[in-house]
Design a protein around this motif. Structure first.
Motif, PDB file in Angstrom:
ATOM      1  N   GLU A 472       0.867  -1.212   0.072  1.00 27.83           N
ATOM      2  CA  GLU A 472      -0.095   0.087  -0.022  1.00 27.83           C
ATOM      3  C   GLU A 472       0.965   1.150  -0.054  1.00 27.83           C
ATOM      4  O   GLU A 472       0.562   2.279  -0.800  1.00 27.83           O
ATOM      5  N   THR A 473       2.038   1.293   0.774  1.00 28.85           N
ATOM      6  CA  THR A 473       2.759   2.329   0.809  1.00 28.85           C
ATOM      7  C   THR A 473       3.616   2.631  -0.389  1.00 28.85           C
ATOM      8  O   THR A 473       3.767   3.586  -0.822  1.00 28.85           O
ATOM      9  N   ILE A 474       4.170   1.550  -0.955  1.00 29.12           N
ATOM     10  CA  ILE A 474       4.708   1.603  -2.272  1.00 29.12           C
ATOM     11  C   ILE A 474       4.044   2.111  -3.371  1.00 29.12           C
ATOM     12  O   ILE A 474       4.561   3.087  -4.130  1.00 29.12           O
ATOM     13  N   CYS A 521       8.421  -6.109  -4.611  1.00 27.91           N
ATOM     14  CA  CYS A 521       7.537  -4.925  -4.534  1.00 27.91           C
ATOM     15  C   CYS A 521       7.480  -4.293  -5.958  1.00 27.91           C
ATOM     16  O   CYS A 521       6.316  -3.719  -6.333  1.00 27.91           O
ATOM     17  N   LEU A 522       8.552  -4.158  -6.602  1.00 27.39           N
ATOM     18  CA  LEU A 522       8.529  -3.606  -8.004  1.00 27.39           C
ATOM     19  C   LEU A 522       7.780  -4.672  -9.024  1.00 27.39           C
ATOM     20  O   LEU A 522       6.990  -4.278  -9.877  1.00 27.39           O
ATOM     21  N   GLU A 523       7.725  -6.054  -8.668  1.00 33.14           N
ATOM     22  CA  GLU A 523       6.911  -7.008  -9.516  1.00 33.14           C
ATOM     23  C   GLU A 523       5.397  -6.418  -9.316  1.00 33.14           C
ATOM     24  O   GLU A 523       4.833  -6.558 -10.178  1.00 33.14           O
ATOM     25  N   HIS A 524       5.028  -6.180  -8.154  1.00 29.76           N
ATOM     26  CA  HIS A 524       3.713  -5.689  -7.794  1.00 29.76           C
ATOM     27  C   HIS A 524       3.234  -4.698  -8.659  1.00 29.76           C
ATOM     28  O   HIS A 524       2.426  -4.414  -9.262  1.00 29.76           O
ATOM     29  N   ALA A 525       4.101  -3.489  -8.519  1.00 28.86           N
ATOM     30  CA  ALA A 525       3.965  -2.012  -8.839  1.00 28.86           C
ATOM     31  C   ALA A 525       3.830  -2.181 -10.496  1.00 28.86           C
ATOM     32  O   ALA A 525       3.154  -1.427 -10.891  1.00 28.86           O
ATOM     33  N   VAL A 526       4.652  -2.750 -11.093  1.00 28.87           N
ATOM     34  CA  VAL A 526       4.633  -2.730 -12.540  1.00 28.87           C
ATOM     35  C   VAL A 526       3.312  -3.287 -13.299  1.00 28.87           C
ATOM     36  O   VAL A 526       2.837  -3.209 -14.396  1.00 28.87           O
ATOM     37  N   LEU A 564       7.717  -7.579 -15.966  1.00 22.89           N
ATOM     38  CA  LEU A 564       8.144  -6.347 -16.889  1.00 22.89           C
ATOM     39  C   LEU A 564       7.584  -6.873 -18.443  1.00 22.89           C
ATOM     40  O   LEU A 564       7.238  -5.983 -18.992  1.00 22.89           O
ATOM     41  N   GLU A 565       8.027  -8.096 -18.588  1.00 21.36           N
ATOM     42  CA  GLU A 565       7.819  -8.765 -19.862  1.00 21.36           C
ATOM     43  C   GLU A 565       6.220  -8.534 -20.476  1.00 21.36           C
ATOM     44  O   GLU A 565       6.061  -7.875 -21.613  1.00 21.36           O
ATOM     45  N   LYS A 566       5.277  -9.005 -19.563  1.00 20.43           N
ATOM     46  CA  LYS A 566       3.981  -8.837 -19.492  1.00 20.43           C
ATOM     47  C   LYS A 566       3.604  -7.285 -19.953  1.00 20.43           C
ATOM     48  O   LYS A 566       2.564  -6.867 -20.754  1.00 20.43           O
ATOM     49  N   LYS A 567       4.159  -6.414 -19.305  1.00 18.16           N
ATOM     50  CA  LYS A 567       3.824  -4.867 -19.099  1.00 18.16           C
ATOM     51  C   LYS A 567       4.156  -4.563 -20.307  1.00 18.16           C
ATOM     52  O   LYS A 567       3.435  -3.720 -21.244  1.00 18.16           O
ATOM     53  N   CYS A 568       5.516  -4.892 -20.752  1.00 15.99           N
ATOM     54  CA  CYS A 568       5.891  -4.344 -22.073  1.00 15.99           C
ATOM     55  C   CYS A 568       5.456  -4.631 -23.269  1.00 15.99           C
ATOM     56  O   CYS A 568       5.189  -3.984 -24.516  1.00 15.99           O
TER      57      CYS A 568
END
Length: 572
Positions: A472-474, A521-526, A564-568
Motif C-alpha cells: 500500500e505504501t509502495i 515490490c517492483l513486480e507488484h508495482a509494474v 515486466l515482460e508482460k507489461k512491455c
C-alpha cells in the motif's frame, strides 16, 4: 608592384565569378599587402553594380590593402553577405583589428544591411572581436541572420565583447521596431569556456530567434551547458544544436534534456564527445519519448554510455518517423552490447540508421563509481518540471521551487524514527500515518525518494498484514513519482537503478544491499495501472542485462522479469 604579382592578380581576376550579385576571390591565395596590390581588385569592385555578396576567403589581406578595399566598399549600399573567413593568414595579430575596423566602417558608411557575416578561421582573439564590435552594434547588423565565427580564438574575453555587441544591436534594433533576429550562430573552437558560454546565453535568450547553434570544442562544462540550455528554451524555432566535444556530465545533460522538452522543431542534436554518460542518455531517451517530434539526427557518440542505456535510447527512437541517423559509436557497449544494439535496431526495421560502432570502447571496468569532481557531493537531481531562474523562485540543493509554495507538513517523530531505522513493526504502528510517507518523496530530491522506496520495500514479507502495509505504501509513493513527465519518471528510475547497483552513476552514491523483497515490490508495482509501459521497458532492459548483480535474488528477479515482460507487451 612586381610584374609577377600583377600577372598573378590579373590571372585571378580573370577567373572571378561575377554573377547573381556576387563577386568572388575565394581560395585564390592572393597576398594583398598594400593599396597597389589591390588596384585591379578595387577597380573591378567599383565597376560591379549591384554587389550583394563579397567573397575574400582564402587570401591574405594586410592593413593598407584592407583600407583600399574599404574605400571601394563605401559605395556598396546593397551589400548583404560578407564571406571573409581565412583572410589573414601570416598577418600579425595586431594588424587584424585595424583591417577589420576599416572594412566594418566602410559597410556602415555605405548604409549596407548585412544578412550574413563569416569571419571563421581567422585567429584574431579578443582584439579581433573588438575590431568588429562597432559593425555588430551598427544598423548594418540589425538585419543580420547568420554570424559565423568558427575557430577564431575569441576566448572568454572575446565571448563577452561579442555578447555585449549583440545585446546592444538587439536593443537598438528593437527601439526601431525591427529587433535583431539572428538565426545561425557558429562559434566552434573558440575557448569560450563557462564564462563565455554564460555570457552568450544572455544574448541568445534575449534574441529568441536562433535556428542553428554550433559551439563545438569550447571547453564548456556543466555550468556553461546549463546556461545555454536555459537560453535554448527561449528559442522555439531551434533546428540544429551542435555542442560536440564539450563536457556535459549528468547535470549539464539533465538541464539540456529539460530544455529539449520544450522545443518542437529540433532536427539535429550533436552531443558527441560530451561525456553524457548513461544517466544522461536515459534522460535524453525520456525526451525522445515525449517530444522532439521531427528529430532526424542524434549524435551521442563517445559519451561513456553503457549497453543497457544505449538500448534505452534505441527503443526511444522507434516511433520517430523522421529519424535518419543515430550515432552511439565510441561508447562502452562491448562486443555483445554492440551486437544487441544492432539487433534491437534491426528488429525495429531501423538498422540502416545506426552509425558504425567500430570505435566502441568496450565494457567499462567494474570499479567504484568515479567521483565527478565538478559535481561535488551534491546528489540532487534537476529533473523537476521547471528549473528556470525566474523571479520569485529560490534554489534549494540546485532545485528551484516557488517562493510562495506551501510549506511542507511538519514531519512527525514517528515517521522520522521509521526512516532512520525502518522496521515492519514501526511501519504497522504508523497506521493511517503511512500515507504521510509519500510527502517525504518528491522530484526535487530523487536520491532521497529512491532511498525511501527501497527502505520500505526491504520490509516486504509474506505475512499478510505486513505485505499489505508495504505494498500500500509502495503504491502511494510510486504513484506520486511516476505521475509527472516521462523525463521525471526516467530520472527517478535511473537514480533507483544506481542505488540498486544496476547502473553506474556519477558522484559518490552508496548502493543499497539488495533483498528479494525490493524486487517483489517492483513486480507488484509494474502490474498496476499507475506504472506506465515505457518506464517498464526501461526497467526490463536493465534487469535483463544485469543478471549477475541480481544473483542473490534470482527467484525474485525471475518474477520481476516476467511481470515486466508482460507489461512491455501490453499484457496484464
Amino acid at each position: 608592384m612586381a610584374s609577377h604579382d600583377i600577372a598573378q592578380l590579373a590571372d585571378a581576376l580573370s577567373k572571378t565569378h561575377v554573377g547573381d550579385g556576387e563577386l568572388s576571390y575565394k581560395g585564390m591565395g592572393l597576398k594583398l599587402d598594400n593599396a597597389e596590390s589591390v588596384e585591379e581588385l578595387v577597380r573591378e569592385m567599383e565597376q560591379y553594380q549591384g554587389l550583394r555578396a563579397f567573397r575574400l576567403e582564402g587570401n591574405t589581406v594586410g592593413v593598407d590593402a584592407a583600407r583600399a578595399i574599404a574605400k571601394a566598399l563605401e559605395s556598396k549600399g546593397l551589400l548583404q553577405r560578407c564571406y571573409w573567413s581565412d583572410m589573414f593568414t601570416g598577418r600579425l595579430r595586431s594588424e587584424i583589428p585595424t583591417a577589420l575596423r576599416s572594412l566594418g566602417g566602410a559597410i556602415i558608411s555605405a548604409g549596407a544591411r548585412l544578412t550574413e557575416l563569416d569571419l571563421s578561421d581567422n585567429a584574431f582573439g579578443p582584439d579581433g572581436v573588438k575590431g568588429i564590435e562597432q559593425l555588430l552594434k551598427s544598423p548594418s547588423c540589425h538585419t543580420l541572420r547568420e554570424l559565423k565565427l568558427n575557430n577564431c580564438g575569441m576566448g572568454i574575453g572575446g565571448g563577452k565583447i561579442l555578447t555585449e555587441a549583440l545585446i546592444e544591436c538587439h536593443r537598438q534594433s528593437s527601439a526601431l521596431g525591427a529587433p535583431l533576429r539572428l538565426r545561425v550562430f557558429i562559434a566552434g573552437r573558440n575557448r569560450l569556456e563557462n564564462e563565455g558560454a554564460r555570457a552568450l546565453a544572455k544574448a541568445f535568450q534575449l534574441m529568441g530567434s536562433l535556428e542553428e547553434v554550433h559551439m563545438p570544442q569550447n571547453g564548456i562544462s556543466y555550468t556553461g551547458v546549463m546556461a545555454l540550455a536555459s537560453a535554448m528554451r527561449h528559442n522555439p524555432e531551434l533546428r540544429v544544436l551542435n555542442l560536440n566535444d564539450n563536457t556535459f556530465t549528468k547535470k549539464g545533460t539533465l538541464a539540456m534534456a529539460q530544455a529539449l522538452r520544450h522545443l518542437r522543431n529540433v532536427q539535429v542534436i550533436n552531443f558527441g564527445d560530451c561525456l553524457v554518460r548513461s544517466e544522461g542518455a536515459i534522460a535524453l531517451a525520456a525526451v525522445l519519448r515525449e517530444g522532439l517530434p521531427i528529430l532526424k539526427d542524434l549524435n551521442l557518440s563517445f559519451g561513456e554510455i553503457t549497453e543497457a542505456a544505449a538500448l534505452v535510447v534505441a527503443q526511444a527512437v522507434e516511433d520517430k518517423p523522421y529519424m535518419e541517423k543515430v550515432d552511439l559509436n565510441g561508447n562502452c557497449l562491448g562486443e555483445e552490447g554492440c551486437e544487441a544494439l544492432r539487433e534491437a535496431m534491426e528488429n525495429m526495421d531501423k538498422g540502416d540508421m545506426l552509425a558504425s560502432l567500430s570505435d566502441d570502447e568496450g565494457e567499462p571496468d567494474d570499479e567504484e563509481d568515479d567521483d565527478d569532481h565538478e559535481n561535488g557531493d551534491d546528489d540532487s537531481d534537476d529533473c523537476n518540471e521547471d528549473n528556470e531562474e525566474d523571479g520569485g523562485n529560490v534554489k534549494e540543493n540546485g532545485i528551484t521551487r516557488k517562493d510562495d509554495s506551501p510549506t511542507k507538513p511538519q514531519t512527525s517523530a514517528e515517521i522520522m524514527s521509521f526512516l532512520s531505522c525502518p522496521s515492519a513493526e514501526k511501519l504497522l504502528q504508523l497506521g493511517e500515518m503511512r500515507t504521510n510517507l509519500q510527502q517525504q518523496v518528491d522530484a526535487s530530491d530523487l536520491h532521497k525518494a529512491a532511498d525511501v522506496l527501497l527502505k520500505i520495500a526491504s520490509l516486504y514479507s509474506e505475512e499478510p498484514e505486513t505485505k499489505a502495509a508495504v505494498l500500500e505504501t509502495i503504491d502511494a509513493v510510486l504513484k506520486k513519482l511516476l505521475s509527472g513527465s516521462a523525463l521525471q519518471s526516467y530520472c527517478f528510475l535511473s537514480t533507483l537503478l544506481v542505488l540498486m547497483g544496476l547502473l553506474k552513476g556519477e558522484g559518490k552514491m552508496k548502493k543499497v544491499p539488495l533483498v528479494p523483497g525490493q524486487l517483489l515490490c517492483l513486480e507488484h508495482a509494474v502490474q498496476q495501472e499507475y506504472f506506465p509501459q515505457h518506464p517498464a521497458l526501461l526497467l526490463h532492459t536493465f534487469v535483463t542485462k544485469n543478471s549477475e548483480a541480481l544473483k542473490s535474488c534470482s527467484s525474485a528477479r525471475e518474477r520481476l522479469s516476467s511481470a515486466l515482460e508482460k507489461k512491455c507487451h501490453g499484457q496484464h
